[in-house]
Design a protein around this motif. Structure first.
Motif, mmCIF file in Angstrom:
data_model
loop_
_atom_site.group_PDB
_atom_site.id
_atom_site.type_symbol
_atom_site.label_atom_id
_atom_site.label_comp_id
_atom_site.label_asym_id
_atom_site.label_seq_id
_atom_site.Cartn_x
_atom_site.Cartn_y
_atom_site.Cartn_z
ATOM 1 N N MET A 328 63.026 43.083 32.979
ATOM 2 C CA MET A 328 63.211 42.075 31.926
ATOM 3 C C MET A 328 62.001 41.941 31.008
ATOM 4 N N ALA A 329 60.821 42.223 31.524
ATOM 5 C CA ALA A 329 59.609 42.025 30.713
ATOM 6 C C ALA A 329 59.280 43.240 29.853
ATOM 7 N N ASN A 330 60.031 44.311 30.018
ATOM 8 C CA ASN A 330 59.760 45.497 29.207
ATOM 9 C C ASN A 330 60.332 45.302 27.805
ATOM 10 N N SER A 331 59.638 45.801 26.801
ATOM 11 C CA SER A 331 60.156 45.690 25.435
ATOM 12 C C SER A 331 59.628 46.837 24.600
ATOM 13 N N GLN A 332 60.317 47.106 23.519
ATOM 14 C CA GLN A 332 59.936 48.202 22.622
ATOM 15 C C GLN A 332 58.557 47.963 21.998
ATOM 16 N N ASN A 333 58.202 46.669 21.804
ATOM 17 C CA ASN A 333 56.915 46.421 21.126
ATOM 18 C C ASN A 333 55.748 46.317 22.090
ATOM 19 N N TYR A 334 55.965 46.567 23.389
ATOM 20 C CA TYR A 334 54.850 46.473 24.336
ATOM 21 C C TYR A 334 53.804 47.523 23.964
ATOM 22 N N PRO A 335 52.527 47.147 23.904
ATOM 23 C CA PRO A 335 51.510 48.126 23.480
ATOM 24 C C PRO A 335 51.420 49.299 24.454
ATOM 25 N N ASN A 336 51.140 50.466 23.922
ATOM 26 C CA ASN A 336 50.942 51.658 24.754
ATOM 27 C C ASN A 336 49.820 52.458 24.103
ATOM 28 N N LYS A 337 48.626 52.387 24.679
ATOM 29 C CA LYS A 337 47.479 52.986 23.992
ATOM 30 C C LYS A 337 46.348 53.237 24.978
ATOM 31 N N VAL A 338 45.409 54.075 24.563
ATOM 32 C CA VAL A 338 44.150 54.266 25.293
ATOM 33 C C VAL A 338 43.033 53.745 24.401
ATOM 34 N N MET A 339 42.192 52.887 24.949
ATOM 35 C CA MET A 339 41.074 52.310 24.208
ATOM 36 C C MET A 339 39.760 52.829 24.782
ATOM 37 N N LEU A 340 38.778 52.998 23.892
ATOM 38 C CA LEU A 340 37.437 53.421 24.287
ATOM 39 C C LEU A 340 36.477 52.261 24.047
ATOM 40 N N HIS A 341 35.848 51.810 25.117
ATOM 41 C CA HIS A 341 34.910 50.686 25.029
ATOM 42 C C HIS A 341 33.484 51.233 25.159
ATOM 43 N N PRO A 342 32.640 51.063 24.119
ATOM 44 C CA PRO A 342 31.253 51.545 24.219
ATOM 45 C C PRO A 342 30.442 50.635 25.140
ATOM 46 N N ILE A 343 29.756 51.249 26.105
ATOM 47 C CA ILE A 343 28.896 50.473 27.022
ATOM 48 C C ILE A 343 27.540 50.289 26.352
ATOM 49 N N GLN A 344 27.191 49.047 26.098
ATOM 50 C CA GLN A 344 25.962 48.769 25.353
ATOM 51 C C GLN A 344 25.072 47.804 26.120
ATOM 52 N N GLY A 345 23.765 47.965 25.922
ATOM 53 C CA GLY A 345 22.823 47.042 26.558
ATOM 54 C C GLY A 345 22.953 47.075 28.065
ATOM 55 N N ASP A 346 23.028 45.890 28.655
ATOM 56 C CA ASP A 346 23.019 45.799 30.123
ATOM 57 C C ASP A 346 24.408 45.520 30.696
ATOM 58 N N GLU A 347 25.462 45.849 29.949
ATOM 59 C CA GLU A 347 26.823 45.522 30.392
ATOM 60 C C GLU A 347 27.111 45.939 31.828
ATOM 61 N N CYS A 348 26.680 47.143 32.187
ATOM 62 C CA CYS A 348 27.004 47.688 33.509
ATOM 63 C C CYS A 348 25.791 47.831 34.409
ATOM 64 N N LYS A 349 24.641 47.342 33.963
ATOM 65 C CA LYS A 349 23.438 47.505 34.784
ATOM 66 C C LYS A 349 23.452 46.474 35.916
ATOM 67 N N PRO A 350 23.040 46.914 37.118
ATOM 68 C CA PRO A 350 22.992 45.946 38.213
ATOM 69 C C PRO A 350 21.957 44.850 37.954
ATOM 70 N N ARG A 351 22.155 43.726 38.600
ATOM 71 C CA ARG A 351 21.185 42.644 38.450
ATOM 72 C C ARG A 351 19.847 43.070 39.039
ATOM 73 N N PRO A 352 18.744 42.819 38.329
ATOM 74 C CA PRO A 352 17.444 43.259 38.849
ATOM 75 C C PRO A 352 17.079 42.606 40.169
ATOM 76 N N SER A 353 17.626 41.416 40.411
ATOM 77 C CA SER A 353 17.269 40.698 41.653
ATOM 78 C C SER A 353 18.102 41.148 42.839
ATOM 79 N N ALA A 354 19.033 42.081 42.615
ATOM 80 C CA ALA A 354 19.940 42.458 43.693
ATOM 81 C C ALA A 354 19.162 43.043 44.864
ATOM 82 N N LYS A 355 19.455 42.516 46.056
ATOM 83 C CA LYS A 355 18.846 43.091 47.257
ATOM 84 C C LYS A 355 19.697 44.285 47.654
ATOM 85 N N LYS A 356 19.083 45.441 47.746
ATOM 86 C CA LYS A 356 19.824 46.623 48.167
ATOM 87 C C LYS A 356 19.977 46.572 49.680
ATOM 88 N N ARG A 357 21.017 47.242 50.147
ATOM 89 C CA ARG A 357 21.241 47.220 51.588
ATOM 90 C C ARG A 357 20.063 47.853 52.318
#
Length: 357
Positions: A328-357
């Motif tokens: 029921m939730a399917n429709s012709q106008n449902y988006p169908n695409k691949v997006m590219l997100h640029p990773i900038q700055g510290d978006e994915c960097k671990p927290r500096p205070s993280a205690k490693k195992r």
């Protein structure tokens, strides 16, 4: 690569936990049906996309985010999986036609290399120290995983699983297989015909995805009930195992809308990871600090697949209908695409205070 896909994100956008989608760009000429899997080449910014429209598409991604279709080949039924070989020369795909194919990107020749009795849910390349080239492991709804030498038409090994294979991932010598009934099998690819360890998922609902840590010491599990589990392979590290809730709406009275975690991708350098779900959001997490680094606004449809490129500065995500709300939730106008997100700055960097195992 600051300024990837246009202007660099402002420092204020990087300083809080709400991420920005304004520099995200769509891939040109995307598939015509829901995307099942995304894979970047380990050697350059080439993206392979598998889809329910029975096709595998290969795109070249430029540094400004523009994309160009380079090649396309077909299966006889929806394609459920795609992967690159370590040298970036070959693409493997598998799907509901019960076969796996390998495309040589030098010659653009495609050949069937594997077969099962039921649809193949995943096909992943791996290499052993003494092997003469890449090998393939396939996991199927026929409840088996099979190993293939690309030069032979019969499998070099078969392992019987408890149930249908729903998800599978490989990192170095670690193979993790998630099946129906919440079984998770861990295999050491140095000894590939037996289970190194079998567990039932610590999550109480169906497994949607398993994904190996960047350092192959463990794996993450995502379920259909808005939860993610972090599991280490060795018992000595069991004290670091934990699970957490994600991809949920704020409670309304005593009702909480929960969504499936459809994909989990680990950052190739930082070891942080993404979750993405049916709620149309993705988030970046630091497992060692048990901390969410960034959350992003909804992208306007379910996210069905994600991946990072080899250098870790592009995060690709697929938006399309995942049937989480039925016909029921399917429709012709449902988006169908691949997006590219640029990773900038510290978006994915671990927290500096993280205690490693």
């Amino acid at each position: 690569m600051s300024g990837l896909f246009g202007s660099a994100a402002s420092s204020s956008a990087n300083s809080n936990t709400i991420g920005d989608l304004k520099n995200d760009v769509p891939i040109s000429n995307p598939p015509e049906d829901t995307i099942s899997r995304l894979a970047f080449s380990p050697t350059q910014d080439i993206l392979a996309v598998s889809s329910w429209d029975k096709k595998v598409r290969i795109y070249q991604i430029a540094s400004n985010g523009s994309s160009e279709g380079k090649h396309m080949y077909e299966h006889d039924a929806p394609v459920l999986s795609v992967d690159f070989s370590k040298d970036g020369q070959k693409v493997a795909s598998a799907g509901a036609d019960k076969q796996a194919k390998v495309c040589d990107l030098q010659t653009l020749q495609t050949a069937q290399v594997a077969a099962h009795d039921q649809p193949i849910r995943y096909a992943r390349f791996f290499e052993l120290p003494n092997s003469s080239g890449p090998m393939l492991v396939t996991g199927s709804w026929d409840k088996t995983i099979k190993y293939w030498d690309l030069r032979q038409s019969t499998p070099v090994g078969t392992v019987q699983c408890q149930e249908r294979v729903y998800s599978m991932d490989v990192r170095n010598s670690l193979l993790v297989v998630g099946t129906a009934d919440r079984y998770v099998n861990v295999i050491n690819l140095q000894d590939p015909l037996k289970f190194y360890k079998t567990l039932q998922s610590p999550l109480k609902w169906q497994t949607r995805v398993v994904s190996c840590f960047t350092d192959a010491t463990g794996f993450a599990i995502g379920s259909i009930e808005g939860r993610c589990a972090i599991q280490y392979v060795e018992d000595k590290d069991a004290g670091s195992n934990f699970s957490f809730k994600c991809h949920r709406d704020p409670p309304q009275g005593n009702i909480t809308q929960v969504y499936s975690v459809n994909d989990i991708s680990f950052h190739p350098q930082h070891g942080t990871f993404s979750t993405a779900g049916s709620d149309g959001t993705f988030h970046f997490w630091d497992k060692d600090a048990k901390h969410r680094l960034k959350g992003y606004p909804t992208v306007g449809g379910s996210i069905t697949a994600t991946t990072f490129n080899a250098s870790g500065n592009i995060f690709a995500y697929a938006v399309g209908y995942d049937w989480s709300k039925g016909y029921m939730a399917n429709s012709q106008n449902y988006p169908n695409k691949v997006m590219l997100h640029p990773i900038q700055g510290d978006e994915c960097k671990p927290r500096p205070s993280a205690k490693k195992r």
